[in-house]
Write an enzyme that holds these catalytic residues in place. Structure first.
Site, PDB file in Angstrom:
ATOM      1  N   ASP A   1     -80.381 -26.519  93.328  1.00  0.00           N
ATOM      2  CA  ASP A   1     -81.703 -25.926  93.467  1.00  0.00           C
ATOM      3  C   ASP A   1     -82.674 -26.509  92.443  1.00  0.00           C
ATOM      4  O   ASP A   1     -82.292 -26.807  91.310  1.00  0.00           O
ATOM      5  CB  ASP A   1     -81.603 -24.410  93.274  1.00  0.00           C
ATOM      6  CG  ASP A   1     -82.826 -23.680  93.775  1.00  0.00           C
ATOM      7  OD1 ASP A   1     -83.602 -24.283  94.532  1.00  0.00           O
ATOM      8  OD2 ASP A   1     -83.006 -22.511  93.404  1.00  0.00           O
TER       9      ASP A   1
ATOM     10  N   ASN B   1     -83.260 -23.193 105.662  1.00  0.00           N
ATOM     11  CA  ASN B   1     -84.109 -24.331 105.296  1.00  0.00           C
ATOM     12  C   ASN B   1     -84.846 -24.917 106.498  1.00  0.00           C
ATOM     13  O   ASN B   1     -85.797 -25.700 106.311  1.00  0.00           O
ATOM     14  CB  ASN B   1     -83.279 -25.432 104.628  1.00  0.00           C
ATOM     15  CG  ASN B   1     -82.879 -25.100 103.204  1.00  0.00           C
ATOM     16  OD1 ASN B   1     -81.875 -25.586 102.701  1.00  0.00           O
ATOM     17  ND2 ASN B   1     -83.653 -24.257 102.535  1.00  0.00           N
TER      18      ASN B   1
END
Length: 228
Positions: free
Chosen positions: A2, A50
């Site tokens: 991340d 996503n």
């Protein structure tokens, strides 16, 4: 993995620059894990959520991942790493990329070193739903369903439960990652953004993990007759 977008934003760069910079961290961590004797490594590359990102960013990620897979396939083969891809169910994944995943999995299938699982188009909830559907289709009576039998219907049932989850960038949430397998995982949240994460950072996380007291809901063994 991340922090790619924030890494780019802090440098006044487009988000895609952060994704591109992440490649170095990926290879560095794979090499560090293998050298440290890690037998199972999973990288969360793209979640089912996503797909909600801007179309241009998603298209860039698909092209980038394809380039990275093709570029590093010889290295993964030479290192004895078995590669698998968890997810890859959405029809929006380019056919050529899905084929590259299949080709790399086949190329490295006989490797007996570390197993590298790339979670791509992965969602923990979806895996659990699919396992339930598989159980129903198999005709298993409800009274015979155990945790072990249920786990056998998850993707890659030979994958052991997750021992350690490392989420970079300081964010502290699961984000739908391998929900069944992380039930008793240890968690570490380093502040480093993923493009800055390197082998020493990874090894520091392993060091922290090895000093955790993992009791799995039990209590410490009695010491010198002290039951406390």
């Amino acid at each position: 993995m991340d922090g790619n977008g924030r890494w780019a934003q802090r440098r006044s760069l487009p988000r895609t620059a952060g994704h591109r910079a992440a490649e170095t961290a990926v290879i560095d961590v794979i090499e560090a894990a293998r050298a440290a004797g890690v037998e199972w490594l999973s990288l969360y590359a793209f979640s089912t959520e996503n797909w909600n990102r801007p179309g241009t960013e998603v298209e860039f990620l698909m092209r980038l991942v394809r380039r990275v897979v093709r570029k590093h396939a010889p290295l993964l083969l030479a290192r004895g790493i078995r590669c698998r891809f968890l997810g890859v169910a959405d029809p929006r994944i380019p056919r050529e990329l899905a084929q590259d995943f299949d080709d790399l999995a086949a190329l490295t299938a006989d490797n007996r070193g570390m197993t590298l699982t790339v979670a791509f188009d992965h969602g923990g909830r979806r895996d659990i739903v699919e396992a339930a559907r598989s159980l129903i289709r198999s005709g298993t009576p409800a009274d015979e369903v155990t945790e072990r039998i249920f786990a056998d219907h998850l993707p890659f049932p030979d994958t052991p439960d997750v021992d350690l989850v490392i989420r970079t960038s300081g964010e502290q949430r699961i984000s739908n990652f391998m929900l069944w397998q992380v039930a008793y995982a240890e968690w570490i949240f380093p502040e480093a953004l993923w493009p800055d994460f390197r082998a020493p950072d990874f090894l520091a996380c392993l060091h922290t993990y090895r000093h955790r007291d993992r009791r799995f809901g039990g209590v410490p063994a009695r010491t010198n007759g002290d039951p406390s």
